[in-house]
Write an enzyme that holds these catalytic residues in place. Structure first.
Site, PDB file in Angstrom:
ATOM      1  N   CYS A 151       4.568  -8.950  -7.433  1.00 24.00           N
ATOM      2  CA  CYS A 151       5.387 -10.004  -8.012  1.00 24.00           C
ATOM      3  C   CYS A 151       4.525 -11.258  -8.116  1.00 24.00           C
ATOM      4  O   CYS A 151       3.672 -11.514  -7.267  1.00 24.00           O
ATOM      5  CB  CYS A 151       6.634 -10.358  -7.218  1.00 24.00           C
ATOM      6  SG  CYS A 151       7.788  -9.002  -7.026  1.00 24.00           S
TER       7      CYS A 151
ATOM      8  N   ARG B 174       0.437  -8.588 -11.489  1.00 23.58           N
ATOM      9  CA  ARG B 174       1.080  -8.467 -10.183  1.00 23.58           C
ATOM     10  C   ARG B 174       2.389  -7.673 -10.237  1.00 23.58           C
ATOM     11  O   ARG B 174       3.016  -7.419  -9.217  1.00 23.58           O
ATOM     12  CB  ARG B 174       1.373  -9.858  -9.616  1.00 23.58           C
ATOM     13  CG  ARG B 174       0.141 -10.716  -9.442  1.00 23.58           C
ATOM     14  CD  ARG B 174       0.510 -12.055  -8.858  1.00 23.58           C
ATOM     15  NE  ARG B 174       0.950 -11.939  -7.485  1.00 23.58           N
ATOM     16  CZ  ARG B 174       0.158 -11.964  -6.434  1.00 23.58           C
ATOM     17  NH1 ARG B 174      -1.140 -12.117  -6.599  1.00 23.58           N
ATOM     18  NH2 ARG B 174       0.643 -11.862  -5.215  1.00 23.58           N
TER      19      ARG B 174
ATOM     20  N   TRP C  54       7.594  -6.739  -9.508  1.00 21.02           N
ATOM     21  CA  TRP C  54       7.275  -5.343  -9.188  1.00 21.02           C
ATOM     22  C   TRP C  54       8.357  -4.946  -8.200  1.00 21.02           C
ATOM     23  O   TRP C  54       8.405  -5.462  -7.076  1.00 21.02           O
ATOM     24  CB  TRP C  54       5.894  -5.257  -8.556  1.00 21.02           C
ATOM     25  CG  TRP C  54       5.392  -3.862  -8.351  1.00 21.02           C
ATOM     26  CD1 TRP C  54       4.737  -3.078  -9.264  1.00 21.02           C
ATOM     27  CD2 TRP C  54       5.489  -3.080  -7.153  1.00 21.02           C
ATOM     28  NE1 TRP C  54       4.433  -1.866  -8.713  1.00 21.02           N
ATOM     29  CE2 TRP C  54       4.878  -1.830  -7.415  1.00 21.02           C
ATOM     30  CE3 TRP C  54       6.037  -3.292  -5.885  1.00 21.02           C
ATOM     31  CZ2 TRP C  54       4.798  -0.820  -6.467  1.00 21.02           C
ATOM     32  CZ3 TRP C  54       5.956  -2.285  -4.945  1.00 21.02           C
ATOM     33  CH2 TRP C  54       5.325  -1.067  -5.233  1.00 21.02           C
TER      34      TRP C  54
ATOM     35  N   ASN D  80       8.176 -13.949  -3.959  1.00 24.23           N
ATOM     36  CA  ASN D  80       7.295 -12.788  -3.824  1.00 24.23           C
ATOM     37  C   ASN D  80       7.174 -12.500  -2.334  1.00 24.23           C
ATOM     38  O   ASN D  80       6.811 -13.387  -1.570  1.00 24.23           O
ATOM     39  CB  ASN D  80       5.918 -13.117  -4.420  1.00 24.23           C
ATOM     40  CG  ASN D  80       4.855 -12.120  -3.997  1.00 24.23           C
ATOM     41  OD1 ASN D  80       5.128 -10.951  -3.849  1.00 24.23           O
ATOM     42  ND2 ASN D  80       3.637 -12.595  -3.788  1.00 24.23           N
ATOM     43  N   GLY D  81       7.522 -11.299  -1.930  1.00 22.34           N
ATOM     44  CA  GLY D  81       7.461 -10.955  -0.511  1.00 22.34           C
ATOM     45  C   GLY D  81       8.639 -10.072  -0.159  1.00 22.34           C
ATOM     46  O   GLY D  81       9.301  -9.523  -1.045  1.00 22.34           O
TER      47      GLY D  81
ATOM     48  N   GLU E  43     -13.841   7.740  -6.660  1.00 25.04           N
ATOM     49  CA  GLU E  43     -13.477   6.587  -7.496  1.00 25.04           C
ATOM     50  C   GLU E  43     -13.250   7.025  -8.949  1.00 25.04           C
ATOM     51  O   GLU E  43     -12.320   6.557  -9.611  1.00 25.04           O
ATOM     52  CB  GLU E  43     -14.583   5.522  -7.400  1.00 25.04           C
ATOM     53  CG  GLU E  43     -14.400   4.300  -8.293  1.00 25.04           C
ATOM     54  CD  GLU E  43     -13.127   3.509  -8.021  1.00 25.04           C
ATOM     55  OE1 GLU E  43     -12.434   3.772  -7.031  1.00 25.04           O
ATOM     56  OE2 GLU E  43     -12.797   2.630  -8.839  1.00 25.04           O
TER      57      GLU E  43
ATOM     58  N   LYS F 281      -9.798   6.499 -10.923  1.00 29.61           N
ATOM     59  CA  LYS F 281      -9.755   5.725 -12.175  1.00 29.61           C
ATOM     60  C   LYS F 281      -9.105   6.541 -13.282  1.00 29.61           C
ATOM     61  O   LYS F 281      -8.285   6.029 -14.043  1.00 29.61           O
ATOM     62  CB  LYS F 281     -11.200   5.340 -12.557  1.00 29.61           C
ATOM     63  CG  LYS F 281     -11.338   4.042 -13.246  1.00 29.61           C
ATOM     64  CD  LYS F 281     -11.570   2.873 -12.324  1.00 29.61           C
ATOM     65  CE  LYS F 281     -10.494   2.671 -11.318  1.00 29.61           C
ATOM     66  NZ  LYS F 281     -10.738   1.603 -10.371  1.00 29.61           N
TER      67      LYS F 281
ATOM     68  N   GLU G 272      -5.359   6.785 -12.676  1.00 30.05           N
ATOM     69  CA  GLU G 272      -4.709   5.483 -12.791  1.00 30.05           C
ATOM     70  C   GLU G 272      -4.452   5.099 -14.245  1.00 30.05           C
ATOM     71  O   GLU G 272      -3.379   4.598 -14.563  1.00 30.05           O
ATOM     72  CB  GLU G 272      -5.653   4.470 -12.120  1.00 30.05           C
ATOM     73  CG  GLU G 272      -5.064   3.156 -11.781  1.00 30.05           C
ATOM     74  CD  GLU G 272      -6.073   2.264 -11.047  1.00 30.05           C
ATOM     75  OE1 GLU G 272      -7.289   2.570 -11.056  1.00 30.05           O
ATOM     76  OE2 GLU G 272      -5.644   1.259 -10.474  1.00 30.05           O
TER      77      GLU G 272
ATOM     78  N   HIS H 143     -13.829  26.253  -0.343  1.00 26.77           N
ATOM     79  CA  HIS H 143     -12.953  26.501   0.813  1.00 26.77           C
ATOM     80  C   HIS H 143     -11.482  26.384   0.424  1.00 26.77           C
ATOM     81  O   HIS H 143     -10.672  25.882   1.197  1.00 26.77           O
ATOM     82  CB  HIS H 143     -13.304  25.537   1.953  1.00 26.77           C
ATOM     83  CG  HIS H 143     -14.696  25.738   2.468  1.00 26.77           C
ATOM     84  ND1 HIS H 143     -15.042  26.814   3.265  1.00 26.77           N
ATOM     85  CD2 HIS H 143     -15.837  25.036   2.256  1.00 26.77           C
ATOM     86  CE1 HIS H 143     -16.335  26.758   3.544  1.00 26.77           C
ATOM     87  NE2 HIS H 143     -16.847  25.682   2.934  1.00 26.77           N
TER      88      HIS H 143
ATOM     89  N   LYS I 163      -1.673  -4.876  -9.479  1.00 26.62           N
ATOM     90  CA  LYS I 163      -3.065  -5.052  -9.054  1.00 26.62           C
ATOM     91  C   LYS I 163      -3.170  -5.405  -7.570  1.00 26.62           C
ATOM     92  O   LYS I 163      -4.035  -4.925  -6.875  1.00 26.62           O
ATOM     93  CB  LYS I 163      -3.738  -6.132  -9.898  1.00 26.62           C
ATOM     94  CG  LYS I 163      -5.216  -6.236  -9.593  1.00 26.62           C
ATOM     95  CD  LYS I 163      -5.981  -6.831 -10.713  1.00 26.62           C
ATOM     96  CE  LYS I 163      -7.471  -6.755 -10.488  1.00 26.62           C
ATOM     97  NZ  LYS I 163      -7.993  -5.384 -10.579  1.00 26.62           N
TER      98      LYS I 163
HETATM   99  C1  AGP Z   1      -8.077   0.270  -8.197  1.00 29.54           C
HETATM  100  O1  AGP Z   1      -8.277   0.474  -9.538  1.00 29.54           O
HETATM  101  C2  AGP Z   1      -6.731  -0.151  -7.811  1.00 29.54           C
HETATM  102  N1  AGP Z   1      -6.257  -1.229  -8.557  1.00 29.54           N
HETATM  103  C3  AGP Z   1      -6.454  -0.212  -6.314  1.00 29.54           C
HETATM  104  O2  AGP Z   1      -6.820   1.015  -5.756  1.00 29.54           O
HETATM  105  C4  AGP Z   1      -7.102  -1.365  -5.505  1.00 29.54           C
HETATM  106  O3  AGP Z   1      -8.477  -1.157  -5.392  1.00 29.54           O
HETATM  107  C5  AGP Z   1      -6.423  -1.425  -4.122  1.00 29.54           C
HETATM  108  O4  AGP Z   1      -5.064  -1.691  -4.285  1.00 29.54           O
HETATM  109  C6  AGP Z   1      -7.062  -2.435  -3.210  1.00 29.54           C
HETATM  110  O5  AGP Z   1      -6.939  -3.737  -3.699  1.00 29.54           O
HETATM  111  P1  AGP Z   1      -7.786  -4.919  -3.075  1.00 29.54           P
HETATM  112  O6  AGP Z   1      -9.217  -4.601  -3.309  1.00 29.54           O
HETATM  113  O7  AGP Z   1      -7.338  -6.144  -3.813  1.00 29.54           O
HETATM  114  O8  AGP Z   1      -7.465  -4.964  -1.609  1.00 29.54           O
END
Ligand code: AGP
Length: 594
Positions: free
Chosen positions: A2, A27, A71, A97-98, A467, A471, A474, A490, A589
């Protein structure tokens, strides 16, 4: 998650709030809304994005207001649950937000006292609590309301008849943008870059009152002064700059992020690194903690600290931090977090602090909470990242891991010099990978036809395979899993076949022979193989179905080049599938809820 914004000044508030909200959409983008203060409070809300909200607005002369992009946590994605939330008489508007942990108890009590609720959110109790305590003094009423609340908040409040904004924070980020005859509040400084380059980063417990000419802050009932800081990020950095998506722009900003993060630190005189070297040596144990992509950078760090420094470090997912053996005061905890606001990371850091461990934050966002919790901060210099998918910040985090390990390495001077020289070439080498973009786009279009994919590597490239898989999931919604190459047989071999493409990282390092064997085993099961190899590789041409070639570099540095190749692969696969690349479904994010 948020995002909240607030404005008070001389400009039409609606336009300022909409612009600032768009900057905060990373956010959360389930719903959004704003409240404008004139003689009355005019509130508009909409499910969906800020662009959708614009359609339900009419011009307004108001020069003060608050806004929110959501969010969803408490209550579904509906207009009724969108912020701002109002009190019974529509005199008070709140954005938040919270999470209010005791909202059920507060809501029951307020209902019993006759308050009427219109949403399922936790936030609405704040508006009713302020209403309950309001006797003409808004600051006092907010103070009393906050005293009853348990949980986390960054909030902003408007009230009819009071030409001011009240903002407060506890465990959620909140920044004041300082202007001339106008002031702003926002969850993140990126929201106000079009209007000011001065900011005050509020502390936990701060309650801030803003008018167009004044900013006053109190904490625990006492007036406090907070430093006004210059902001180095610029409005240009949060524009797409001609690219179709922020993700692609930010991948292309990778070479600069790498160069800026290295800058003069390569001479190893970076003070915070030097400081950490002493702590690394004195530490009983080193724990790297992070989430998501940042966790993959932590895994790289674990490998590098063992390999270059003979330091036994462990990477621990922050949400699992409570489950690992108790941390001790002689441990060094290194948190890697782009935003510096990820709730799981902050929780781990608070636990580390309470055990009196040394703490270092590796962070991209100045003024973020992690920087305030930790003893030391090492900033990655990636600049603002807008796309939900981390790209350039991940590259900068990797570079920070190399710097940290190099500054404490037990390498002989010649090997060290070779590695340092090779690192200096990385921005140019990454640019070379970017030159191969159109070929990777064609390979991605082929990958985009599948529903699943495996990513496979060994050693230092295994975190990069993880990673790459994250990606791809995501942004393209292709189901992807990463495996250490030797582990495939395995169990996961059972899934291999023509509908399971396997992306294999096959750099010319000590893993190469074993990786070749893995490729042959995978091919024998009929799975298509896309191998990421050195540009001079001749051996894999015959085995793999397709190759992505990256420039030659020091064997320890292939993770950086492989990362860029896999970022492009994910981006173009998502594009081929028509996905909303910068705003993937269900994600935000900055994950500020535990
Ligand atoms: C990665 O593409 C994501 N957006 C997510 O995994 C992100 O890296 C994770 O939420 C950690 O965020 P931060 O680095 O701001 O702590």
């Amino acid at each position: 998650m948020c995002g909240i914004v607030g404005y008070i000044g001389y400009r039409p508030a609606q336009a300022v709030l909409l612009n600032s909200l768009q900057r905060l959409e990373y956010r959360g983008y389930d719903s959004c809304g704003l409240a404008l203060l004139d003689h009355a409070i005019e509130s508009h809300r909409s499910v969906g994005r800020v662009e959708d909200l614009k359609h339900v607005l009419t011009p307004s002369p108001a020069t003060a207001g608050i806004g929110h992009t959501r969010w969803a946590t408490h209550g579904g994605v509906t207009e009724a649950n969108a912020h701002p939330h109002m009190d019974c008489k529509n005199n008070i508007a709140v954005v938040h937000n919270g999470i209010i942990e005791n909202f059920q108890a507060l809501k029951s009590q307020l209902l019993a006292e006759g308050h009427k609720f219109r949403s399922e959110t936790d936030t609405e109790v704040i508006a009713h609590l302020i209403e309950k305590h309001f006797d003409g003094d808004l600051e006092r009423a907010v103070g009393f309301a906050l005293a009853e609340i348990q949980g986390s908040y960054a909030m902003a409040v408007l009230c009819i008849g009071c030409r001011k904004l009240i903002a407060a924070r506890k465990e959620s980020p909140l920044v004041v943008g300082v202007g001339d005859r106008e002031n702003f509040i926002a969850s993140d400084v990126a929201a106000v870059l079009d209007y000011t380059d001065r900011a005050i980063y509020l502390e936990d417990g701060d309650i801030c009152t803003l008018s167009e000419r004044e900013i006053s802050i109190s904490n625990c009932g006492k007036g406090v002064s907070r430093k006004t800081c210059p902001v180095t990020w610029t409005a240009d950095q949060v524009q797409k700059g001609g690219y179709e998506h922020f993700m692609l722009k930010e991948i292309h900003e990778g070479p600069k992020a790498i160069a800026d993060t290295m800058s003069d630190r390569l001479s190893l005189v970076e003070p915070s690194v030097i400081l950490e070297v002493e702590k690394l040596r004195a530490a009983r144990g080193v724990i790297l903690t992070a989430c998501g992509s940042s966790y993959h950078a932590a895994l790289l760090g674990e490998y590098l600290l063992a390999r270059l420094c003979r330091v036994s470090a462990r990477a621990v997912i922050s949400s699992e931090f409570d489950e690992v053996e108790p941390v001790l005061d002689k441990d060094l905890i290194i948190a890697i977090t782009q935003s510096g606001e990820t709730a799981d990371v902050l929780r781990a850091l608070r636990k580390a602090k309470s055990a009196e461990c040394g703490t270092l934050a590796i962070v991209n966002v100045v003024g973020s909470t992690a920087t305030r919790i930790c003893d030391n901060t090492m900033f990655v210099q990636a600049g603002p990242e807008v796309s939900v998918a981390a790209t350039k910040t991940f590259m900068a985090q990797m570079i920070s891991m190399y710097l940290l390990a190099l500054s404490n390495s037990v390498l002989d001077p010649r090997t060290m010099a070779t590695l340092l020289e090779s690192m200096k070439l990385l921005p140019a080498k990454v640019n070379e990978v970017l030159l191969g973009e159109s070929q990777i786009a064609a390979q991605a279009a082929r990958l985009a036809k599948f529903d699943d994919a495996f990513f496979v590597a060994r050693g230092i490239n295994y975190p990069i395979a993880m990673e790459g898989a994250l990606k791809l999931k995501e942004v393209s919604y292709i189901h992807a899993e990463a495996y250490a190459a030797g582990e495939l047989k395995h169990g996961s071999f059972a899934l291999l076949g023509p509908r399971m493409p396997v992306v294999v990282l096959a750099p010319p390092d000590e893993t190469y022979t074993n990786i070749q064997t893995s490729i042959k085993e995978i091919k024998a099961r009929g799975a298509p193989v896309l191998a990421v190899v050195d540009k001079s590789d001749t051996e894999l041409e015959g085995f793999a179905d397709d190759l992505i070639r990256v420039p030659s570099v020091h064997p320890l540095l292939y993770p950086v080049l492989n990362t860029v190749a896999l970022q492009l692969l994910a981006y173009y696969a998502a594009r081929a599938r028509g996905c909303p690349i910068d705003r993937p479904a269900n994600l935000a994010k900055s994950v500020t809820v535990a």
